[in-house]
Design a protein around this motif. Structure first.
Motif, PDB file in Angstrom:
ATOM      1  N   VAL A   1      12.819  -0.339  55.324  1.00  0.00           N
ATOM      2  CA  VAL A   1      13.331  -0.868  56.418  1.00  0.00           C
ATOM      3  C   VAL A   1      14.602  -1.293  56.315  1.00  0.00           C
ATOM      4  N   VAL A   2      15.408  -0.929  57.877  1.00  0.00           N
ATOM      5  CA  VAL A   2      16.880  -1.021  58.080  1.00  0.00           C
ATOM      6  C   VAL A   2      16.728  -2.383  58.948  1.00  0.00           C
ATOM      7  N   HIS A   3      17.519  -3.412  58.347  1.00  0.00           N
ATOM      8  CA  HIS A   3      17.287  -4.680  59.066  1.00  0.00           C
ATOM      9  C   HIS A   3      18.744  -4.884  59.943  1.00  0.00           C
ATOM     10  N   GLY A   4      18.685  -5.686  60.768  1.00  0.00           N
ATOM     11  CA  GLY A   4      19.896  -6.134  61.391  1.00  0.00           C
ATOM     12  C   GLY A   4      20.435  -5.267  62.572  1.00  0.00           C
ATOM     13  N   VAL A   5      19.498  -4.578  62.992  1.00  0.00           N
ATOM     14  CA  VAL A   5      19.923  -3.451  64.203  1.00  0.00           C
ATOM     15  C   VAL A   5      20.119  -4.028  65.481  1.00  0.00           C
ATOM     16  N   PRO A   6      21.014  -4.385  66.311  1.00  0.00           N
ATOM     17  CA  PRO A   6      20.941  -4.771  67.620  1.00  0.00           C
ATOM     18  C   PRO A   6      20.543  -4.019  68.684  1.00  0.00           C
ATOM     19  N   PRO A   7      20.249  -4.399  69.705  1.00  0.00           N
ATOM     20  CA  PRO A   7      19.353  -3.296  70.712  1.00  0.00           C
ATOM     21  C   PRO A   7      20.421  -2.286  71.031  1.00  0.00           C
ATOM     22  N   GLY A   8      19.863  -1.093  71.327  1.00  0.00           N
ATOM     23  CA  GLY A   8      20.828  -0.063  71.478  1.00  0.00           C
ATOM     24  C   GLY A   8      20.342   1.391  71.707  1.00  0.00           C
ATOM     25  N   HIS A   9      20.994   2.498  71.765  1.00  0.00           N
ATOM     26  CA  HIS A   9      20.593   3.577  71.643  1.00  0.00           C
ATOM     27  C   HIS A   9      20.902   4.440  70.175  1.00  0.00           C
ATOM     28  N   TYR A  10      20.056   4.666  69.513  1.00  0.00           N
ATOM     29  CA  TYR A  10      20.347   5.328  68.481  1.00  0.00           C
ATOM     30  C   TYR A  10      19.507   6.587  68.060  1.00  0.00           C
ATOM     31  N   ALA A  11      19.962   7.108  66.784  1.00  0.00           N
ATOM     32  CA  ALA A  11      19.068   8.157  66.288  1.00  0.00           C
ATOM     33  C   ALA A  11      19.031   7.730  64.585  1.00  0.00           C
ATOM     34  N   VAL A  12      17.915   8.270  64.064  1.00  0.00           N
ATOM     35  CA  VAL A  12      17.783   7.855  62.724  1.00  0.00           C
ATOM     36  C   VAL A  12      17.972   9.268  61.744  1.00  0.00           C
ATOM     37  N   GLN A  13      18.891   9.394  60.695  1.00  0.00           N
ATOM     38  CA  GLN A  13      18.779  10.371  59.765  1.00  0.00           C
ATOM     39  C   GLN A  13      18.525   9.892  58.492  1.00  0.00           C
TER      40      GLN A  13
END
Length: 138
Positions: free
Chosen positions: A65-77
């Motif tokens: 679980v990655v906390h504190g991510v604001p709305p946006g366009h992302y990729a996960v590695q």
């Protein structure tokens, strides 16, 4: 009524809501080390990313679980840091020695994935995505 409570209320309402991203990482080969996950905007994809988390590895699947991510366009590695040295180990030509994976299963063969293929939109509510770890050596 004092003006500052109203100001606090207005400020809180205007701030973008940060929400966690739950990453189900499958394909983990061993219980050694950690599974590390990073959430990256386009500018930092395939580099050090602003949001990250890790959890002890276990065979099969783990959830990070990655906390504190604001709305946006992302990729996960994500990668399986089997030796817990906080880096993705590679051989002399750059092929990962540890398992790696990306959102949208964006990896194709041994080429670096493109952000546009791995990208997804994250809003103001908790989100769950899947990443499959792949091992190229060993």
């Amino acid at each position: 009524m004092k003006p500052w409570p109203l100001l606090l209320l207005l400020t809180a309402a205007a701030a973008p809501s940060e929400a966690p991203i739950e990453v189900d990482v499958s394909g983990v080969r061993s219980a050694q080390g950690l599974v590390r996950v990073m959430v990256c905007p386009k500018e930092t994809f395939m580099k050090a990313c602003p949001w990250s988390a890790s959890t002890p590895a276990k065979v099969g699947q783990v959830t990070v679980v990655v906390h504190g991510v604001p709305p946006g366009h992302y990729a996960v590695q994500a990668y399986h840091d089997a030796d817990s040295n906080d880096k993705l180990d590679q051989n002399w030509i750059g092929i990962p020695r540890e398992g790696i994976g990306f959102s949208n299963d964006a990896m194709s063969h041994l080429t670096r994935p493109k952000f546009t293929v791995a990208a997804f939109d994250h809003g103001t509510v908790r989100q769950r995505i899947a990443v499959k770890i792949r091992y190229f050596l060993g």
